[in-house]
Enzyme design. Structure first.
Site, PDB file in Angstrom:
ATOM      1  CD  GLU A  88     -11.679   4.987   8.925  1.00 11.99           C
ATOM      2  OE1 GLU A  88     -11.118   4.944   7.824  1.00 11.99           O
ATOM      3  OE2 GLU A  88     -11.640   5.996   9.654  1.00 11.99           O
ATOM      4  CG  ASP A  97      -6.189   8.644  10.359  1.00 12.89           C
ATOM      5  OD1 ASP A  97      -6.573   7.790  11.169  1.00 12.89           O
ATOM      6  OD2 ASP A  97      -6.305   8.512   9.122  1.00 12.89           O
TER       7      ASP A  97
HETATM    8  C1  GLC Z   1      -8.266   6.315   7.647  1.00 11.34           C
HETATM    9  C2  GLC Z   1      -7.857   5.480   8.839  1.00 11.34           C
HETATM   10  C3  GLC Z   1      -6.401   5.085   8.837  1.00 11.34           C
HETATM   11  C4  GLC Z   1      -5.882   4.975   7.416  1.00 11.34           C
HETATM   12  C5  GLC Z   1      -5.966   6.346   6.786  1.00 11.34           C
HETATM   13  C6  GLC Z   1      -5.522   6.331   5.314  1.00 11.34           C
HETATM   14  O1  GLC Z   1      -9.195   7.292   8.042  1.00 11.34           O
HETATM   15  O2  GLC Z   1      -8.153   5.992  10.126  1.00 11.34           O
HETATM   16  O3  GLC Z   1      -6.301   3.838   9.545  1.00 11.34           O
HETATM   17  O4  GLC Z   1      -4.531   4.521   7.429  1.00 11.34           O
HETATM   18  O5  GLC Z   1      -7.269   6.904   6.850  1.00 11.34           O
HETATM   19  O6  GLC Z   1      -6.432   5.591   4.541  1.00 11.34           O
END
Ligand code: GLC
Length: 651
Positions: free
Chosen positions: A516, A320
């Protein structure tokens, strides 16, 4: 004064609400991780071709292939120079940082990155793959139709709809020259405090499994079509089960709970052929068994022993956003432990240059075996070959650059109709009747931002005005269109309005967007809607009890305790985060052809410190609850347990 979680049995309303039957999965608890049969078996000729390519690559080329920067921080020229294998656009990244970039401009940028990758000085050219968060439609693109977020789609109880949404989303994404989508989220949301509750389909693992499979089938098709994209099972594993719902926190599930609840979506999607898995920021500590697996990004036991060896996943694992820095001893730019644990592609948005240098040094120093690097690159090439990238450039699609391809109004409107839940409807306050004059109040009535929530044009879904979306209809606009503008009067706060001039008042309540951890309701704060949005309660008090029926519509990313609001309403609709097509909501509010069919996919709390469906939680509306015009019911005065300043019983 703190509020002790009483041991009350869950308070279930009698009218039409039965606890959803235990899912099939729950009836047959697994005792171990299942050995699965993935949809795409290794192809001998493809594997031989991959092996030849890997054998001819330098270490710098291999590490470049494993590196995924954000488009804000890397130019096409640098993609060429550093042999980069992938890019992403995080929320709020657009071509030339223009929020209103056209579909053609997105596609043109994709072409530049594609050409740059093929211009790299390599024995065998390797195409780049671009990943994006199209999590409720192609939500980064102005003009794209946005679907309801997952929590609402869960209320539709319609996997076939989810597959159609996947197809439409894939087409939207291919219009912009992108071929990889970071969806579905397979979280089984447990605690309403979690800011990402709305990204979870359901608290029922079986429904998450069915929906995840449907979305993967919709997005991936047969992987090689010009309307297909690669999907992502995320966030592996247990993102929705953290203690107190803290985003990126610690899941304290037992091994059986992790296998049977949080793993459910991975089994169905791996068997459906999902080609990528994104690691979760969260960690797993099986406290009862004394087994701490640690951060998922650094857990070899989970990423390799379980996911790759036991479950048989042979696609790629992507980290991530800067996820590797959360592994003890690691930074944004270096983490041998994560790569050794099984991360194949590292999402290192900004510090990618340092990461490449550090990782090369780690391999040269023996901290990362070359065999691990070769396996990671093999997996990356396997996904690219299976998805046709070696045979067709992303632009070779009938949808490429086509603005019409990002429109999906009718499908999204259908999804909205099916995703909203009628929690109360006394004395037929609904439906709204043609020819009646109605007053519409509330900040959210004319706000595409509050309607679409997070992950909409920007990461947080904030900093947008209606015009930024370039498509869609607010609920206010849709009601005017359906009931006649002369019959719909809007007042933000009803101040100075003579309510008796109206047949009904529609109050549109709504959270403002978040994504988030920005959406977490941190323990010990109560999870009560009117505490989170006090103005909305004041507005309801201003219009309720004045002799005019009050219809409340709530936009929210979670089921939050709202008995005070519901008691002040004659009808109450949980609309969750419906997306751009407010017309779908107007369709069911105005009755006519459409009745409510939505049923909650999460239990709705009956007190401010009840955060889930655990023993001791007070449930007001059970999972599976939903009223309709065809099955009317009268809702009595709901209990109003005292809301404390702070809750005392942690998770
Ligand atoms: C974010 C999220 C994830 C996402 C990634 C790219 O922090 O946790 O779900 O796909 O970053 O944007």
């Amino acid at each position: 004064m703190t509020f002790r979680k009483t041991k009350l049995l869950p308070l279930l309303l009698l009218a039409g609400c039965a606890l959803a039957p235990m899912s099939a999965a729950a009836q047959h608890e697994r005792t171990d991780w299942p050995a699965l049969t993935a949809a795409y078996a290794p192809d001998a000729a493809m594997e031989a071709r991959i092996a030849r390519i890997v054998a001819g690559m330098t270490l710098a080329q291999k590490v470049g292939q494993m590196t995924q920067p954000d488009v804000r921080y890397i130019t096409p020229e640098e993609v060429t120079q550093y042999y980069i294998g992938s890019v992403l656009n995080g929320g709020g990244a657009w071509p030339a940082m223009n929020k209103h970039a056209t579909v053609a401009e997105w596609a043109a940028l994709s072409d530049r990155y594609h050409d740059a990758a093929l211009a790299a000085d390599m024995a065998a050219k390797i195409p780049l793959i671009w990943g994006t968060d199209a999590v409720h439609g192609h939500n980064n693109v102005s003009g794209a139709t946005l679907f309801p977020h997952n929590i609402g789609l869960g209320a539709a109880h319609d996997p076939e709809l989810i597959e159609r949404i996947g197809r439409a989303t894939a087409r939207q994404v291919r219009a912009t020259g992108i071929t990889w989508v970071f969806a579905p989220t397979l979280a089984v949301g447990e605690n309403r405090r979690w800011g990402r509750t709305y990204e979870s389909y359901s608290s029922d693992p079986q429904q998450v499994a069915e929906y995840g499979e449907a979305l993967v089938r919709g997005l991936q098709g047969d992987l090689t079509g010009d309307g297909d994209v690669v999907a992502t099972a995320k966030h592996y594993m247990g993102d929705g089960g953290t203690f107190n719902g803290q985003d990126q926190g610690e899941a304290r599930a037992s091994r059986s709970e992790m296998i049977n609840r949080h793993g459910a979506g991975y089994y169905s999607t791996i068997e459906a052929g999902v080609q990528t898995v994104m690691a979760s920021y969260s960690s797993w500590n099986d406290v009862a068994a004394g087994h701490d697996y640690g951060k998922m990004h650094g857990s070899r036991e989970m990423l390799t022993d379980v996911l790759k060896d036991r479950l048989g996943f042979d696609g790629l694992v992507v980290s991530d956003w800067n996820g590797i820095e959360q592994v003890p001893g690691c930074t944004k730019a270096e983490c041998a432990q994560a790569i050794n644990a099984g991360i194949d592609m590292i999402m290192v948005p900004e510090d990618w240059k340092a990461f490449i240098g550090n990782t090369i040094a780690d391999v040269e120093a023996g901290r990362i075996p070359m065999s691990r690097i070769d396996d990671a690159v093999t997996r990356i090439l396997r996904v690219k070959m299976r998805s046709g990238l070696f045979d067709h450039a992303p632009s070779e699609s009938r949808y490429n650059g086509q603005a019409s391809a990002v429109a999906a109004t009718d499908l999204a409107r259908e999804a909205v109709r099916k995703s909203v839940v009628l929690l109360k409807n006394n004395d037929r306050a609904l439906p709204l009747v043609q020819g009646e004059k109605i007053l519409v109040v509330g900040d959210s009535a004319d706000s595409l931002s509050n309607q679409t929530g997070g992950w909409s044009l920007t990461w947080q879904g904030t900093e947008n005005v209606n015009a930024d979306f370039a498509t869609g209809s607010t609920l206010l606009a849709a009601l005017k269109a359906q009931l006649g503008a002369e019959n719909v009067v809007y007042s933000r706060d009803a101040v100075g309005v003579d309510l008796t001039q109206f047949a009904k008042v529609v109050v549109v309540l709504g959270e403002t967007p978040y994504a988030e951890y920005h959406g977490d309701v941190r323990f010990p704060a109560p999870v009560q809607y009117s505490h989170l949005r006090p103005n909305d309660l004041a507005l309801l008090h201003a219009v309720s009890g004045k002799g005019v029926p009050v219809v409340s519509v709530l936009y929210s990313g979670r089921p939050a305790y709202a008995n005070d609001l519901i008691n002040l309403s004659d009808a109450f609709v949980a609309a969750f985060l419906p997306g751009t097509e407010g017309a779908g909501l107007a369709d069911v509010l105005s009755g006519g052809r459409y009745d409510f069919t939505g049923r909650l996919s999460f239990a709705w709390p009956g007190s401010a410190c009840s955060t889930g469906e655990h023993a001791g939680d007070v449930v007001q509306f059970a999972r599976g609850f939903g009223l309709s015009y065809a099955r009317p019911a009268t809702t009595g005065e709901l209990p109003l347990p005292t809301t404390p300043g702070a809750c005392d019983a942690a998770d």
